[in-house]
Design a protein around this motif. Structure first.
Motif, short mmCIF file in Angstrom:
data_model
loop_
_atom_site.label_atom_id
_atom_site.label_comp_id
_atom_site.label_asym_id
_atom_site.label_seq_id
_atom_site.Cartn_x
_atom_site.Cartn_y
_atom_site.Cartn_z
N VAL A 206 -3.28 -7.96 -1.14
CA VAL A 206 -4.46 -7.90 -1.99
C VAL A 206 -4.06 -7.44 -3.40
O VAL A 206 -4.48 -8.00 -4.42
N ARG A 207 -3.25 -6.38 -3.45
CA ARG A 207 -2.78 -5.88 -4.75
C ARG A 207 -1.89 -6.90 -5.45
O ARG A 207 -1.95 -7.06 -6.68
N MET A 208 -1.05 -7.60 -4.68
CA MET A 208 -0.16 -8.59 -5.29
C MET A 208 -0.95 -9.76 -5.86
O MET A 208 -0.63 -10.27 -6.95
N LEU A 209 -1.98 -10.23 -5.16
CA LEU A 209 -2.78 -11.34 -5.66
C LEU A 209 -3.55 -10.94 -6.92
O LEU A 209 -3.68 -11.73 -7.86
N SER A 210 -4.00 -9.68 -6.95
CA SER A 210 -4.66 -9.18 -8.16
C SER A 210 -3.68 -9.11 -9.32
O SER A 210 -4.02 -9.43 -10.47
N GLU A 211 -2.45 -8.72 -9.03
CA GLU A 211 -1.43 -8.66 -10.09
C GLU A 211 -1.10 -10.05 -10.62
O GLU A 211 -0.84 -10.22 -11.81
N MET A 212 -1.09 -11.04 -9.76
CA MET A 212 -0.83 -12.41 -10.21
C MET A 212 -1.90 -12.87 -11.19
O MET A 212 -1.60 -13.52 -12.20
N SER B 225 -11.50 -16.70 -5.53
CA SER B 225 -12.44 -16.70 -4.39
C SER B 225 -11.85 -15.98 -3.19
O SER B 225 -12.56 -15.25 -2.47
N THR B 226 -10.54 -16.15 -2.97
CA THR B 226 -9.89 -15.45 -1.86
C THR B 226 -9.88 -13.95 -2.10
O THR B 226 -10.13 -13.15 -1.18
N LEU B 227 -9.59 -13.55 -3.33
CA LEU B 227 -9.54 -12.12 -3.66
C LEU B 227 -10.92 -11.47 -3.51
O LEU B 227 -11.04 -10.35 -3.01
N CYS B 228 -11.96 -12.17 -3.94
CA CYS B 228 -13.31 -11.61 -3.86
C CYS B 228 -13.85 -11.60 -2.43
O CYS B 228 -14.84 -10.90 -2.15
N SER B 229 -13.24 -12.34 -1.53
CA SER B 229 -13.68 -12.32 -0.13
C SER B 229 -13.29 -11.03 0.57
O SER B 229 -13.82 -10.71 1.63
N ASN B 230 -12.36 -10.28 -0.02
CA ASN B 230 -11.93 -9.00 0.53
C ASN B 230 -12.58 -7.88 -0.27
O ASN B 230 -12.58 -7.91 -1.50
N PRO B 231 -13.15 -6.86 0.37
CA PRO B 231 -13.81 -5.78 -0.39
C PRO B 231 -12.87 -5.09 -1.37
O PRO B 231 -13.24 -4.85 -2.53
N ASP B 232 -11.66 -4.76 -0.92
CA ASP B 232 -10.70 -4.12 -1.82
C ASP B 232 -10.30 -5.07 -2.94
O ASP B 232 -10.09 -4.65 -4.09
N GLY B 233 -10.19 -6.35 -2.62
CA GLY B 233 -9.84 -7.32 -3.64
C GLY B 233 -10.92 -7.46 -4.69
O GLY B 233 -10.62 -7.58 -5.90
N ALA B 234 -12.16 -7.44 -4.28
CA ALA B 234 -13.26 -7.52 -5.25
C ALA B 234 -13.27 -6.29 -6.15
O ALA B 234 -13.52 -6.39 -7.36
N ARG B 235 -12.98 -5.11 -5.58
CA ARG B 235 -12.92 -3.90 -6.39
C ARG B 235 -11.79 -3.96 -7.41
O ARG B 235 -11.95 -3.59 -8.57
N ILE C 124 -6.63 -12.90 3.33
CA ILE C 124 -7.73 -13.20 4.26
C ILE C 124 -7.62 -12.36 5.52
O ILE C 124 -8.63 -11.92 6.09
N ARG C 125 -6.39 -12.10 5.96
CA ARG C 125 -6.19 -11.28 7.16
C ARG C 125 -6.34 -9.79 6.88
O ARG C 125 -6.21 -8.98 7.81
N GLY C 126 -6.55 -9.42 5.60
CA GLY C 126 -6.86 -8.03 5.27
C GLY C 126 -5.67 -7.16 4.96
O GLY C 126 -5.77 -5.93 5.07
N ASP C 127 -4.54 -7.74 4.56
CA ASP C 127 -3.37 -6.94 4.21
C ASP C 127 -3.54 -6.36 2.81
O ASP C 127 -3.69 -7.09 1.83
N HIS D 274 4.70 -19.34 -7.46
CA HIS D 274 5.05 -20.76 -7.48
C HIS D 274 5.42 -21.27 -6.09
O HIS D 274 5.15 -22.43 -5.75
N SER D 275 6.03 -20.41 -5.26
CA SER D 275 6.55 -20.88 -3.98
C SER D 275 5.72 -20.44 -2.77
O SER D 275 5.74 -21.12 -1.73
N CYS D 276 5.03 -19.30 -2.85
CA CYS D 276 4.37 -18.75 -1.66
C CYS D 276 2.92 -18.36 -1.92
O CYS D 276 2.43 -17.39 -1.32
N LEU D 277 2.22 -19.06 -2.78
CA LEU D 277 0.85 -18.67 -3.12
C LEU D 277 -0.07 -18.78 -1.91
O LEU D 277 -0.92 -17.91 -1.66
N ASP D 278 0.06 -19.85 -1.14
CA ASP D 278 -0.80 -20.02 0.04
C ASP D 278 -0.55 -18.93 1.07
O ASP D 278 -1.49 -18.47 1.76
N ALA D 279 0.70 -18.49 1.20
CA ALA D 279 1.00 -17.41 2.14
C ALA D 279 0.36 -16.11 1.69
O ALA D 279 -0.17 -15.34 2.52
N PHE D 280 0.35 -15.85 0.40
CA PHE D 280 -0.32 -14.65 -0.13
C PHE D 280 -1.82 -14.70 0.16
O PHE D 280 -2.42 -13.69 0.56
N ARG D 281 -2.43 -15.86 -0.05
CA ARG D 281 -3.86 -15.98 0.21
C ARG D 281 -4.18 -15.76 1.69
O ARG D 281 -5.18 -15.11 2.03
#
Length: 760
Positions: free
Chosen positions: A465-471, A488-498, A458-461, A447-454
């Motif tokens: 990536v795991r936190m965004l998948s958990e959300m 879309s942000t999650l799928c832009s990262n290879p680990d996120g897509a997996r 994008i920077r490859g952390d 609710h408060s930091c979604l853009d920061a997570f995205r």
């Protein structure tokens, strides 16, 4: 001069009605006797100034003013015994005679005596200082004046005003005063801080000036330390006495500026807190925080960097009021007070009090844009994130909608971020480790930091990536457009897509499990262990399992990781097990379909029970014989809108002997509702044994006389009469028990009683 045996405190008198008499000097005894007999008293309204005494009537003795520099001696003398109406008077001795001043009473007489004595002392010191230029004599005279002010029985701010004006004027006109002499003067003034509560504006401004600019700032720190301790430990209204707050601020800055003693700040904070685990002075931390915040605002905010400084002008001898710039250097204030806040955060009891003071960010925008200031707050924020108390960790999140918070301030998408998200990542990791309910924290972060997570994804952390998948998997993002952006942000990262594909596979497996079917009810045998539960639940499909009873088994919190895999679980019985807070938090995080939960005689405490507020569908809750407190129970009632029935007997929250809890003047009955009890109990053969609860009657139960006339008669299975009025003797204690009647005809008295219970 004779001393008065009085401990009273007096205010400085300026005018009053007195009886005045003049006595001519007589060398012979006969002259003194006739002089006392023929003594004449005049009534005057006498006015006392810095240099003279005069009367408003201007006749007789006071036809001309009496100058104080002509007085040789001031004393209180006893008048002749044949004048009983006038026992004593203030005597002013001159070269040409004596003037007696008689007041209306002893208190007013002593007030005039001390006032005249003070004015006379100040005038004599002024004369002595004008006649010399020797630094040693000047220091001696100033120290003597300070000692007179400390010993005087006058309790009036004007006393210290006169004293400080004289000292300040002398120091401004004497540039050759040696440092040791100046140190002696400061040491003589120091005890006045403790004696005066609150200190006068002149005294505080005088000390502040020498803490900032004085050549003896190190000596001033040592001398003023007891006075500052006294100020911070008392209930001082800094809003009313701003000059005291300014003095405390300048003292702390001078303390931090001592290069010879780098441990001065830690020693000061340790002394203010005391060596114990809890500070015995409740006002110390609020006063320190008030000083900190005022210093930060005075250094960074341009709107309040100017103030009207009349007291400084008074010390400098100027009658006009000028506007002076009181702005402090940013770097000096930041390094000093950020260190002080960090030291205060090392004490456990102060952290709990400090967190709500910093929850709404109380600093100006200019300070938040200053990188050294934000970096100074990083250690304090990490301390808050790692605290065990949830109210401390809560201060990192927004207080209300639209209000900026600390977690947003250090996020990488904020312009005040000090280190490209490194601190943000560390704090989020710490919060997740400390959170009792992970899903609730993930929802707050989304609710408060979604853009920061995205941005971090994008920077490859990998962590984000795991936190965004958990959300996404926890379904904490409500807005559809935000979900699409996160996807879309999650799928832009290879680990996120997996991770996203693996999440889709898990959800498909859950859907298949629900479609496979299986039993809707399951009761595990007594003394079953966590391993037994794991074997049973992994042996076949349980997608339709709605009711699970683990009552009187040996399961612990470890079995919760298997229970969360049941997608349709609605009723869970954990009566008399070793289930604890860890497993309860896991259930609250994943089992959002639970409607009834039995935790009777389990190991759960308030920490785990607070997690139940996430189960919004919970309608029935049994907390009998648990460590439930009244405060946590009140919070559960307020935050569970669907809760219709509960059992809180043998807990701290149970306030009445009959098992009722009074809230807002309206009694609420414990126990399950009638329709739900039919699902929970199986009343055959007088034993409660079913998929939800398993209950055996207490041995040697005694029924009332109406129960003896009971005859067998078929009644519906879902009819259950409960009575809490019966008590049985077991181990020498009165234990309230349920009287269960099923498949039998109830007697008249028991039927009437059951009907009354059902109406209630």
């Amino acid at each position: 001069m004779s001393t008065l045996e009085s401990n009273s405190k007096f205010s400085l008198v300026s005018s009053g009605e007195l009886q005045v008499s003049h006595v001519s000097p007589h060398k012979r005894v006969i002259g003194k006797v006739f002089g006392s007999i023929n003594r004449r008293w005049e009534k005057h309204t006498v006015v006392l100034t810095d240099t003279q005494l005069y009367s408003q009537e201007k006749y007789g003795i006071f036809s001309m003013p009496i100058f104080l520099d002509l007085i040789q001696h001031i004393d209180v003398v006893t008048v002749s015994t044949w004048e009983p109406a006038i026992n004593s008077a203030v005597q002013l001795r001159f070269t040409d005679g004596i003037v007696l001043l008689q007041a209306n009473g002893p208190y007013e007489r002593d007030q005039w005596f001390h006032s005249l004595l003070w004015k006379f002392s100040v005038l004599n010191h002024k004369k002595s200082l004008k006649m010399t230029s020797c630094p040693e004599i000047i220091a001696k005279e100033l120290k003597s004046l300070v000692k007179i002010a400390l010993k005087s029985q006058l309790h009036d701010p004007q006393v210290w005003t006169d004293c400080l004006v004289l000292i300040s004027n002398q120091l401004n006109h004497t540039n050759s005063l040696p440092p040791n002499a100046l140190e002696e003067i400061i040491e003589a003034l120091g005890p006045a801080l403790i004696q005066l509560n609150p200190p006068t504006p002149e005294l505080c401004d005088f000390f502040s000036r020498y803490c900032r600019d004085g050549p003896c700032a190190a000596t001033a720190v040592v001398v003023f330390a007891p006075g500052v301790h006294s100020i911070l430990k008392h209930n001082v209204d800094f809003g009313k006495y701003t000059y005291i707050r300014t003095f405390a601020r300048d003292f702390i800055i001078a303390l931090a500026s001592q290069d010879a003693c780098p441990e001065s700040l830690p020693c000061f904070v340790h002394t203010m807190h005391s060596p114990g685990a809890r500070c015995p002075h409740p006002r110390v931390l609020p006063n320190l925080m008030a000083v900190f915040l005022a210093a930060i605002w005075s250094a960074f905010d341009t709107k309040c960097s100017y103030r009207r400084n009349s007291s400084v002008n008074l010390l400098l001898g100027s009658n006009r009021t000028e506007i002076t710039n009181n702005k402090l250097p940013k770097e000096k204030v930041t390094s000093c007070f950020m260190k002080m806040i960090e030291l205060c955060a090392t004490h456990e009891d102060w952290v709990k009090e400090m967190a709500p003071l910093l929850h709404p960010i109380p600093f100006p925008e200019e300070a938040l844009k200053f990188p050294p200031f934000v970096m100074g707050m990083v250690s304090v924020l990490k301390r808050f994130a790692g605290d065990q108390r949830p109210e401390v960790r809560e201060c990192l999140f927004p207080m209300r909608e639209g209000k900026e918070s600390w977690i947003q301030l250090i996020a990488p998408d904020h312009n005040c971020c000090p280190d490209d998200g490194k601190t943000f990542c560390d704090i989020v990791r710490t919060l997740l480790e400390r959170a009792p309910v992970r899903r609730k924290l993930v929802r707050q972060l989304a609710h408060s930091c979604l853009d920061a997570f995205r941005l971090m994804v994008i920077r490859g952390d990998d962590f984000f990536v795991r936190m965004l998948s958990e959300m996404l998997e926890s379904d904490v993002i409500e807005d559809k457009e935000q979900k699409e952006q996160v996807l879309s942000t999650l799928c832009s990262n290879p680990d996120g897509a997996r991770l996203y594909r693996a999440m889709c596979d898990r959800q498909a497996a859950l859907c298949n499990l629900a479609q496979l079917g299986g039993p809707t009810k399951l009761t595990m045998p007594a003394h079953s262990t966590d391993t037994d539960v794991e074997k049973v639940l992994s042996s076949g499909p349980f997608g339709n399992l709605e009711k699970l009873s683990l009552a009187f088994t040996c399961v612990t919190s470890d079995c919760a990781r298997h229970l969360v895999k049941l997608p349709n679980l609605q009723h869970l019985n954990l009566w008399c097990t070793q289930f604890g807070d860890t497993g309860l938090c896991l259930l609250a995080e994943h089992c959002h379909r639970l409607k009834s939960l039995n935790l009777c005689e389990t190991l759960v405490t308030d920490e785990g029970l607070l997690a139940l507020t996430e189960l919004k569908t919970l309608t029935c809750l049994n907390l009998n014989s648990t460590k439930l407190s009244a405060q946590v129970f009140e919070e559960l009632v307020n935050k569970l809108p669907s809760l219709a029935s509960y059992d809180i007997r043998y807990t701290e929250a149970c306030q009445n002997k009959d098992g009722t809890y009074i809230r807002e003047g309206k009694p609420v009955q414990n126990g399950a509702s009638k329709s739900l009890q039919a699902e929970m109990f199986d009343n055959r053969k007088g034993v409660v044994d079913g998929p939800f609860l398993k209950y055996s009657p207490v041995p040697d139960r005694k029924h009332d006389e109406g129960d003896k006339d009971e005859q067998d008669e078929d009644v519906p299975d879902n009819e259950l009469a409960m009575s809490q009025s019966h008590h049985s003797q077991w181990n020498g204690k009165n234990i309230p028990t349920f009287t269960l009647r099923s498949n039998r005809k109830m007697g008249n008295k028991s039927a009437q009683k059951a009907a009354g219970d059902s109406k209630q």
